[in-house]
Design a protein around this motif. Structure first.
Motif, PDB file in Angstrom:
ATOM      1  N   ASP A  74      -0.497  -4.915  -4.706  1.00 18.61           N
ATOM      2  CA  ASP A  74       0.726  -5.277  -3.971  1.00 18.61           C
ATOM      3  C   ASP A  74       0.468  -5.426  -2.477  1.00 18.61           C
ATOM      4  O   ASP A  74       1.038  -6.294  -1.823  1.00 18.61           O
ATOM      5  CB  ASP A  74       1.801  -4.199  -4.161  1.00 18.61           C
ATOM      6  N   LEU A  75      -0.390  -4.541  -1.933  1.00 17.10           N
ATOM      7  CA  LEU A  75      -0.675  -4.614  -0.496  1.00 17.10           C
ATOM      8  C   LEU A  75      -1.250  -5.981  -0.138  1.00 17.10           C
ATOM      9  O   LEU A  75      -0.871  -6.584   0.867  1.00 17.10           O
ATOM     10  CB  LEU A  75      -1.707  -3.555  -0.100  1.00 17.10           C
ATOM     11  N   GLY A  76      -2.178  -6.460  -0.973  1.00 18.50           N
ATOM     12  CA  GLY A  76      -2.802  -7.763  -0.730  1.00 18.50           C
ATOM     13  C   GLY A  76      -1.747  -8.856  -0.677  1.00 18.50           C
ATOM     14  O   GLY A  76      -1.746  -9.704   0.226  1.00 18.50           O
ATOM     15  N   ARG A  77      -0.798  -8.819  -1.632  1.00 20.61           N
ATOM     16  CA  ARG A  77       0.248  -9.853  -1.653  1.00 20.61           C
ATOM     17  C   ARG A  77       1.133  -9.741  -0.415  1.00 20.61           C
ATOM     18  O   ARG A  77       1.527 -10.747   0.178  1.00 20.61           O
ATOM     19  CB  ARG A  77       1.066  -9.746  -2.952  1.00 20.61           C
ATOM     20  N   SER A  97     -10.922  -9.102  -9.723  1.00 23.20           N
ATOM     21  CA  SER A  97     -10.155  -8.150 -10.531  1.00 23.20           C
ATOM     22  C   SER A  97     -10.559  -6.706 -10.199  1.00 23.20           C
ATOM     23  O   SER A  97     -11.746  -6.381 -10.148  1.00 23.20           O
ATOM     24  CB  SER A  97     -10.419  -8.496 -11.992  1.00 23.20           C
ATOM     25  N   GLY A  98      -9.547  -5.891  -9.947  1.00 22.83           N
ATOM     26  CA  GLY A  98      -9.795  -4.462  -9.708  1.00 22.83           C
ATOM     27  C   GLY A  98     -10.235  -4.119  -8.296  1.00 22.83           C
ATOM     28  O   GLY A  98     -10.350  -2.945  -7.964  1.00 22.83           O
ATOM     29  N   THR A  99     -10.453  -5.116  -7.424  1.00 23.24           N
ATOM     30  CA  THR A  99     -10.885  -4.811  -6.050  1.00 23.24           C
ATOM     31  C   THR A  99      -9.658  -4.465  -5.200  1.00 23.24           C
ATOM     32  O   THR A  99      -8.703  -5.239  -5.176  1.00 23.24           O
ATOM     33  CB  THR A  99     -11.589  -6.030  -5.421  1.00 23.24           C
ATOM     34  N   PRO A 100      -9.663  -3.331  -4.507  1.00 24.09           N
ATOM     35  CA  PRO A 100      -8.495  -2.996  -3.691  1.00 24.09           C
ATOM     36  C   PRO A 100      -8.502  -3.753  -2.357  1.00 24.09           C
ATOM     37  O   PRO A 100      -9.531  -4.294  -1.946  1.00 24.09           O
ATOM     38  CB  PRO A 100      -8.669  -1.493  -3.437  1.00 24.09           C
ATOM     39  N   THR A 101      -7.356  -3.738  -1.713  1.00 25.83           N
ATOM     40  CA  THR A 101      -7.250  -4.329  -0.375  1.00 25.83           C
ATOM     41  C   THR A 101      -7.956  -3.418   0.639  1.00 25.83           C
ATOM     42  O   THR A 101      -7.917  -2.195   0.530  1.00 25.83           O
ATOM     43  CB  THR A 101      -5.756  -4.513  -0.035  1.00 25.83           C
ATOM     44  N   ASP A 102      -8.591  -4.045   1.608  1.00 23.10           N
ATOM     45  CA  ASP A 102      -9.275  -3.346   2.708  1.00 23.10           C
ATOM     46  C   ASP A 102      -8.229  -2.532   3.509  1.00 23.10           C
ATOM     47  O   ASP A 102      -7.141  -3.026   3.782  1.00 23.10           O
ATOM     48  CB  ASP A 102      -9.871  -4.449   3.585  1.00 23.10           C
ATOM     49  N   ARG A 103      -8.585  -1.284   3.868  1.00 22.90           N
ATOM     50  CA  ARG A 103      -7.617  -0.431   4.593  1.00 22.90           C
ATOM     51  C   ARG A 103      -8.282   0.290   5.751  1.00 22.90           C
ATOM     52  O   ARG A 103      -9.455   0.659   5.641  1.00 22.90           O
ATOM     53  CB  ARG A 103      -7.104   0.698   3.691  1.00 22.90           C
TER      54      ARG A 103
END
Ligand code: ADP
Length: 319
Positions: A74-77, A97-103
């Motif tokens: 959701d963060l990426g979107r 797939s499965g990669t989280p957004t950079d934070r």
């Protein structure tokens, strides 16, 4: 000078790099090893050096093509939605797939220094299907990718496919390389932009003046024609093969310096695009950096073209 890009027209600038999610924790005291601090405030905002630079240009009326990727979450979107709302022309590669957004978690303490805790997430990699035809139709291409192999490929390309394109290279992601490799990679950009600390890391020098001397000696051996180095409230140093000028920062009620360097880099790009003189490029970029410090968050107080024009008419240099 108006260099606005009507939607549908070829953008003048392309930016390649990361977009990430920033969490700010405002602490009541400076951090020292082994001691604690109280979190007095917290906020979350979109960030990422390349994305901040792209938004800064869009606010100035020069919406760039921004090539990036986000996490499969959701963060990426949310990050991409916000970039669209800012008018940035986003080309997002599909999330892996499965990669989280950079934070990033940014610890804000009294005083100008910030501590950034980075959780690396989705980012551009060598082998990704980049829209290179569109990228190299732009006059200026900002290469701010983390993957050194992809960066090497991108700086090698223009000599063959688009020799008139100006490559701008922020130093941020070069600081983790060995100094020799970092310096040579940096010098393959037409323009480099970075902070005093980044320049010292890239050149492997402990002292700022020694780092500048090293850069001055190395520049004729590479492609770089301009190096723009930031020094917080001390302004910036602009180095070409023939001259060096020091441009004072502007007085501003600074609240948070996060993103000042990204705003400064956008100012350099804008100054080059509008063909200003070197001192004017420095003044414009310093004003961008100063205005970006007025509020928490890297993008909150980025100016419009109208705002920065008014600021430049009234602003006083720092004593
Ligand atoms: P970075 O974010 O890369 O460390 P700096 O903190 O050096 O970059 O800031 C970039 C530019 O923003 C500086 O060169 C200066 O022009 C401007 N700037 C930053 N902090 C201040 C400040 N406190 N007052 C005025 N201008 C500032």
């Amino acid at each position: 000078m108006d260099v606005g890009t009507a939607s549908g027209r070829q953008p003048q600038v392309a930016v390649l790099g990361t977009t990430s999610w920033d969490q700010f924790l405002v602490l009541d005291r400076p951090l020292t090893e082994g001691s604690g601090a109280i979190v007095v405030d917290r906020l979350e905002a979109s960030g990422g050096t390349a994305a901040n630079l792209a938004v800064a240009l869009a606010r100035l009326g020069v919406p760039p093509l921004f090539v990036t990727t986000c996490g499969d979450d959701d963060l990426g979107r949310r990050l991409l939605d916000e970039l669209h709302r800012e008018g940035v022309l986003v080309h997002a590669l599909p999330p892996r797939s499965g990669t989280p957004t950079d934070r990033c978690t940014i610890l804000v303490t009294p005083g100008p220094e910030r501590t950034i805790l980075w959780t690396p997430g989705a980012s551009l990699r060598l082998g990704d299907p980049l829209p290179l035809d569109r990228v190299f139709m732009c006059q200026i291409v900002v290469v701010d990718v983390e993957d050194a192999a992809l960066r090497q490929r991108l700086v090698d390309l223009p000599a063959h496919v688009a020799p008139r394109v100006q490559l701008v290279g922020p130093l941020t992601h070069l600081v983790d390389l060995q100094p020799d490799r970092a310096t040579w990679l940096a010098l393959q950009h037409d323009v480099i932009v970075g902070s005093d600390e980044e320049l010292r890391a890239v050149t492997g020098c402990d002292e700022f003046e020694a780092a500048l001397t090293r850069l001055r000696e190395m520049m004729p051996l590479g492609a770089t024609r301009l190096a723009a180095i930031t020094r917080g409230r001390a302004g910036c140093v602009l180095l070409t093969r023939r001259q060096e000028i020091r441009v004072p920062a502007f007085e501003v009620a600074a609240v948070d310096p996060t993103g000042a360097g990204d705003a400064f880099a956008a100012g350099i790009v804008y100054g080059l695009l509008t063909r200003r003189s070197l001192p004017e490029v420095g003044r414009f970029a310093n004003a961008m950096g100063a205005l970006a410090t007025r509020a928490f968050g890297a993008r909150t107080s980025l100016p419009t073209h109208h705002e920065i024009t008014a600021f430049l008419q009234e602003a006083r240099p720092c004593a």
